[in-house]
Design a protein around this motif. Structure first.
Motif, short mmCIF file in Angstrom:
data_model
loop_
_atom_site.label_atom_id
_atom_site.label_comp_id
_atom_site.label_asym_id
_atom_site.label_seq_id
_atom_site.Cartn_x
_atom_site.Cartn_y
_atom_site.Cartn_z
N ASN A 41 0.83 -1.21 0.00
CA ASN A 41 0.00 0.00 0.00
C ASN A 41 0.87 1.26 0.00
N PRO A 42 0.67 2.16 -0.97
CA PRO A 42 1.48 3.38 -1.04
C PRO A 42 1.26 4.36 0.10
N SER A 43 0.24 4.11 0.94
CA SER A 43 -0.03 5.00 2.06
C SER A 43 0.53 4.49 3.38
N THR A 44 1.12 3.31 3.36
CA THR A 44 1.68 2.74 4.59
C THR A 44 2.85 3.59 5.08
N SER A 45 2.90 3.83 6.37
CA SER A 45 3.94 4.71 6.93
C SER A 45 5.32 4.08 6.87
N PRO A 46 6.36 4.90 6.83
CA PRO A 46 7.74 4.38 6.85
C PRO A 46 8.01 3.48 8.05
N LYS A 47 7.45 3.82 9.21
CA LYS A 47 7.66 3.02 10.41
C LYS A 47 7.09 1.61 10.25
N THR A 48 5.86 1.52 9.75
CA THR A 48 5.24 0.21 9.56
C THR A 48 5.98 -0.60 8.51
N LEU A 49 6.39 0.05 7.45
CA LEU A 49 7.15 -0.65 6.40
C LEU A 49 8.47 -1.19 6.95
N THR A 50 9.11 -0.40 7.79
CA THR A 50 10.38 -0.84 8.38
C THR A 50 10.17 -2.10 9.20
N GLU A 51 9.07 -2.15 9.95
CA GLU A 51 8.76 -3.35 10.73
C GLU A 51 8.51 -4.55 9.82
N ILE A 76 6.32 -10.57 1.57
CA ILE A 76 5.97 -9.41 2.39
C ILE A 76 7.18 -8.51 2.57
N GLU A 77 8.32 -9.09 2.91
CA GLU A 77 9.54 -8.31 3.10
C GLU A 77 9.95 -7.61 1.80
N SER A 78 9.85 -8.33 0.68
CA SER A 78 10.21 -7.73 -0.60
C SER A 78 9.29 -6.57 -0.94
N ALA A 79 7.98 -6.76 -0.71
CA ALA A 79 7.02 -5.70 -1.01
C ALA A 79 7.28 -4.45 -0.18
N ALA A 80 7.62 -4.65 1.09
CA ALA A 80 7.92 -3.51 1.96
C ALA A 80 9.16 -2.77 1.47
N LEU A 81 10.16 -3.52 1.02
CA LEU A 81 11.41 -2.90 0.55
C LEU A 81 11.25 -2.24 -0.83
N LEU A 82 10.22 -2.63 -1.56
CA LEU A 82 9.95 -2.02 -2.86
C LEU A 82 9.01 -0.82 -2.74
N ASN A 83 8.36 -0.69 -1.60
CA ASN A 83 7.40 0.40 -1.40
C ASN A 83 8.13 1.76 -1.44
N PRO A 84 7.59 2.73 -2.18
CA PRO A 84 8.27 4.04 -2.28
C PRO A 84 8.42 4.77 -0.95
N ASN A 85 7.66 4.37 0.08
CA ASN A 85 7.75 5.04 1.38
C ASN A 85 8.79 4.44 2.31
N ILE A 86 9.45 3.37 1.89
CA ILE A 86 10.44 2.75 2.76
C ILE A 86 11.60 3.73 2.96
N PRO A 87 12.06 3.96 4.17
CA PRO A 87 13.14 4.93 4.40
C PRO A 87 14.43 4.55 3.66
N VAL A 88 15.10 5.55 3.15
CA VAL A 88 16.36 5.34 2.43
C VAL A 88 17.39 4.67 3.34
N GLU A 89 17.36 5.02 4.63
CA GLU A 89 18.33 4.42 5.57
C GLU A 89 18.14 2.91 5.65
N VAL A 90 16.89 2.46 5.57
CA VAL A 90 16.62 1.02 5.62
C VAL A 90 17.17 0.35 4.36
N LEU A 91 16.95 0.97 3.21
CA LEU A 91 17.47 0.42 1.96
C LEU A 91 18.99 0.30 2.01
N SER A 92 19.64 1.32 2.55
CA SER A 92 21.11 1.30 2.64
C SER A 92 21.58 0.22 3.61
#
Length: 307
Positions: A41-51, A76-92
């Motif tokens: 979901n593109p509206s999911t918060s960065p915090k929830t995606l990080t979890e 689920i993990e892949s989808a969260a990491l592909l979500n545009p709202n995932i924090p850049v720090e998490v990707l790094s």
């Protein structure tokens, strides 16, 4: 009754208008399909995606009984990491995880995310080449393909990779279509990309080569420099010009030139391209090829109705 409640919750999890607080609650649901919908979901918060990037840990933390097998949790993990709202720090951070088979899905998602920083992509290029587990399974090629298509690579990085992987079509193709690949590297790809395996039937060889030539991949690139556009326009491979006419990164001026191509399929694609201007569509509306003229008239009617 229970199934109906699950469907309702899944619909909420999929709805971009659902509040972030509600999505956070749904992310802890034991049903893995609901958690997956939240991760996408593109509206999911960065915090929830990080979890959700570590779905197993999330479920343990909230005391939810096991929901979904390893493959479903990987999704689920892949989808969260592909979500545009995932924090850049998490990707790094994920990009620096040890390259083992167990985390391939995570690294591949980071490699595909266009928000991944160039420095993290550089680290992944090295990991894909040095990870023994990836090489032995063949997954390193899949990771390299994902990296090659990411527009967050620097042009310099892409130029280097084009030379390093000149013998691998699977990697050269995404590099050719990457809008960040510089003109010099695109020329190199057109000259150096290995041919595809030719089909056994001789009658299909010419047709197949037309559609698998390097210039066809380049023609699909939505960030083509004008100098490369000019080279594709004059290229003898007509299928490359068909792909160019479909390219939604082209200017109205270039599409107007393609509208004068001698081949009807190319003119038809111009009529369908959303960037084609009214002047060009008006010209094509009276094209001698009926299918081209019909498509142009239909576009003009739609534009008139929307005005």
């Amino acid at each position: 009754m229970s199934n109906g409640k699950t469907i309702d919750k899944r619909a909420l999890a999929e709805n971009p208008e659902t509040t972030q607080a509600r999505l956070a609650t749904l992310s802890r649901n034991k049903d893995c399909t609901i958690r997956l919908a939240v991760a996408q979901n593109p509206s999911t918060s960065p915090k929830t995606l990080t979890e959700l990037t570590d779905d197993h840990e999330t479920r343990v933390f909230v005391g939810v009984s096991a929901g979904g097998n390893d493959m479903e949790r990987d999704k689920i993990e892949s989808a969260a990491l592909l979500n545009p709202n995932i924090p850049v720090e998490v990707l790094s951070r994920v990009a620096r995880e040890a390259p083992t088979l167990g985390v391939f899905h995570r690294l591949d998602a980071v490699a595909q995310n266009p928000n991944t920083p160039a420095a993290a992509l550089t680290h992944l290029w090295a990991a894909a080449s040095s990870g023994y587990a990836f090489e032995s399974s063949g997954l390193h090629v899949a990771l390299l393909e994902s990296l090659a298509g990411n527009p967050s690579n620097t042009p310099e990085q892409l130029a280097v990779k084009a030379v390093e992987h000149k013998d691998h079509r699977n990697i050269m193709g995404p590099l050719a279509e990457n809008p960040s690949t510089p003109a010099g590297a695109l020329r190199f790809i057109m000259a150096s990309m290995p041919p595809a395996t030719v089909p056994k039937h001789e009658d299909a060889i010419a047709w197949f080569r037309q559609r698998t030539d390097a210039v066809v991949y380049v023609a699909r690139n939505k960030g083509l420099p004008q100098e490369i556009v000019e080279e594709v326009l004059s290229h003898p491979n007509h299928h490359a010009r068909v792909c160019l006419a479909r390219n939604e990164g082209l200017s109205a001026e270039t599409l107007d030139r393609l509208a004068d191509d001698a081949l009807p399929p190319i003119r038809t694609e111009v009529a369908l391209n959303p960037n084609t201007g009214i002047h060009t569509l008006t010209k094509l509306a009276s094209d001698t090829h009926e299918r081209t003229a019909k498509r142009a008239r239909k576009r003009l009617e739609a534009m008139s109705a929307a005005a």
